[in-house]
Design a protein around this motif. Structure first.
Motif, mmCIF file in Angstrom:
data_model
loop_
_atom_site.group_PDB
_atom_site.id
_atom_site.type_symbol
_atom_site.label_atom_id
_atom_site.label_comp_id
_atom_site.label_asym_id
_atom_site.label_seq_id
_atom_site.Cartn_x
_atom_site.Cartn_y
_atom_site.Cartn_z
ATOM 1 N N UNK A 195 0.838 -1.187 0.000
ATOM 2 C CA UNK A 195 0.000 0.000 0.000
ATOM 3 C C UNK A 195 0.875 1.240 0.000
ATOM 4 N N UNK A 196 0.255 2.411 0.275
ATOM 5 C CA UNK A 196 1.002 3.648 0.235
ATOM 6 C C UNK A 196 1.647 4.021 1.551
ATOM 7 N N UNK A 197 1.788 3.080 2.461
ATOM 8 C CA UNK A 197 2.321 3.412 3.775
ATOM 9 C C UNK A 197 3.798 3.094 3.891
ATOM 10 N N UNK A 198 4.464 3.891 4.719
ATOM 11 C CA UNK A 198 5.815 3.630 5.155
ATOM 12 C C UNK A 198 5.687 3.099 6.572
ATOM 13 N N UNK A 199 6.206 1.899 6.823
ATOM 14 C CA UNK A 199 5.979 1.231 8.093
ATOM 15 C C UNK A 199 6.423 2.074 9.288
ATOM 16 N N UNK A 200 7.484 2.881 9.105
ATOM 17 C CA UNK A 200 8.009 3.629 10.236
ATOM 18 C C UNK A 200 7.544 5.072 10.251
ATOM 19 N N UNK A 201 7.159 5.623 9.113
ATOM 20 C CA UNK A 201 6.870 7.047 9.034
ATOM 21 C C UNK A 201 5.431 7.367 8.656
ATOM 22 N N UNK A 202 4.606 6.366 8.412
ATOM 23 C CA UNK A 202 3.236 6.639 8.029
ATOM 24 C C UNK A 202 3.086 6.717 6.521
ATOM 25 N N UNK A 203 1.927 7.180 6.058
ATOM 26 C CA UNK A 203 1.642 7.205 4.619
ATOM 27 C C UNK A 203 2.591 8.123 3.857
ATOM 28 N N UNK A 204 2.888 7.727 2.622
ATOM 29 C CA UNK A 204 3.653 8.593 1.724
ATOM 30 C C UNK A 204 2.765 9.774 1.347
#
Length: 246
Positions: free
Chosen positions: A19-28
């Motif tokens: 998906x559009x998420x970054x596991x550590x920083x949240x959504x792109x």
């Protein structure tokens, strides 16, 4: 760009690929620029539904530059054919103001001249509007991670242009002839060599067993030392010196 924005962007290699998420920083965080309202809204909706955070949209070049500076997106999805200010100029101004913004051109034009002009203006990738929704989502994820992304057939064109430019006579590179100019460290040279080979920041980090942020820092330091402005210029510099063949 604020320290918070810089920290938010670090670690884009943490997405899970689904998906559009970054596991550590949240959504792109994405901004969509296109002069056709229906197309712009459709792209924004598709990206939102797949987990990206669409932080702004714009319908003309001047508006795009203002809003991009205000919201500092991770990825700017940009059409080239815009009223007021062409897309390539938008790309130049946005990247110059904040080099951390990555630009993915989404255009109906597959003309070689348009592709090359966009890349020389600082775009990270170039995708045709004939791409599927899934291809667009994947392209945005990869662009956020620092990967150069091109519609099939265009990557070879861009690399060929780099090599053509590198073979042309040029003036002395930044720092040449100036004994007081800073020189690259061994690690910076090693990172530069891998950038020239087309590796993403994530791939470089894995190969050198260092963090994604450390790779970004080395690239930024190298850009500053060589008085270059973006990854496009950095790759050309490296190819001119044969670093991609080592």
């Amino acid at each position: 760009m604020t320290d918070t924005a810089a920290e938010r962007r670090d670690g884009h290699d943490g997405h899970d690929g689904r998906d559009g998420k970054d596991d550590r920083r949240g959504p792109v965080r994405v901004m969509v620029v296109d002069d056709h309202p229906m197309w712009r809204d459709a792209v924004a909706r598709d990206l939102c539904e797949s987990g990206f955070e669409v932080v702004a949209t714009a319908g003309d070049g001047d508006q795009a530059v203002r809003r991009a500076k205000a919201v500092a997106p991770d990825v700017l999805v940009l059409d080239l054919n815009l009223p007021g200010k062409p897309g390539v100029q938008v790309c130049k101004e946005v990247v110059a103001a904040d080099p951390a913004v990555r630009v993915l051109v989404l255009s109906a034009s597959g003309e070689h001249a348009d592709v090359l002009e966009a890349v020389k203006s600082g775009a990270t990738g170039y995708l045709l509007k004939s791409a599927s929704t899934g291809e667009l989502q994947d392209a945005v994820r990869r662009t956020a991670a620092g990967d150069p992304v091109f519609t099939p057939g265009l990557a070879g064109l861009v690399l060929g242009e780099y090599r053509r430019l590198a073979s042309e006579p040029a003036g002395p590179p930044p720092g040449d002839g100036d004994t007081g100019a800073p020189r690259l460290t061994d690690r910076e040279t090693e990172v530069l060599r891998l950038v020239a080979k087309g590796l993403s920041y994530k791939q470089i980090a894995e190969r050198l067993v260092i963090s994604h942020r450390t790779v970004q820092n080395h690239v930024q330091n190298t850009l500053g030392k060589l008085q270059l402005h973006n990854r496009v210029e950095l790759v050309r510099y490296a190819i001119e010196r044969g670093l991609d063949d080592e």
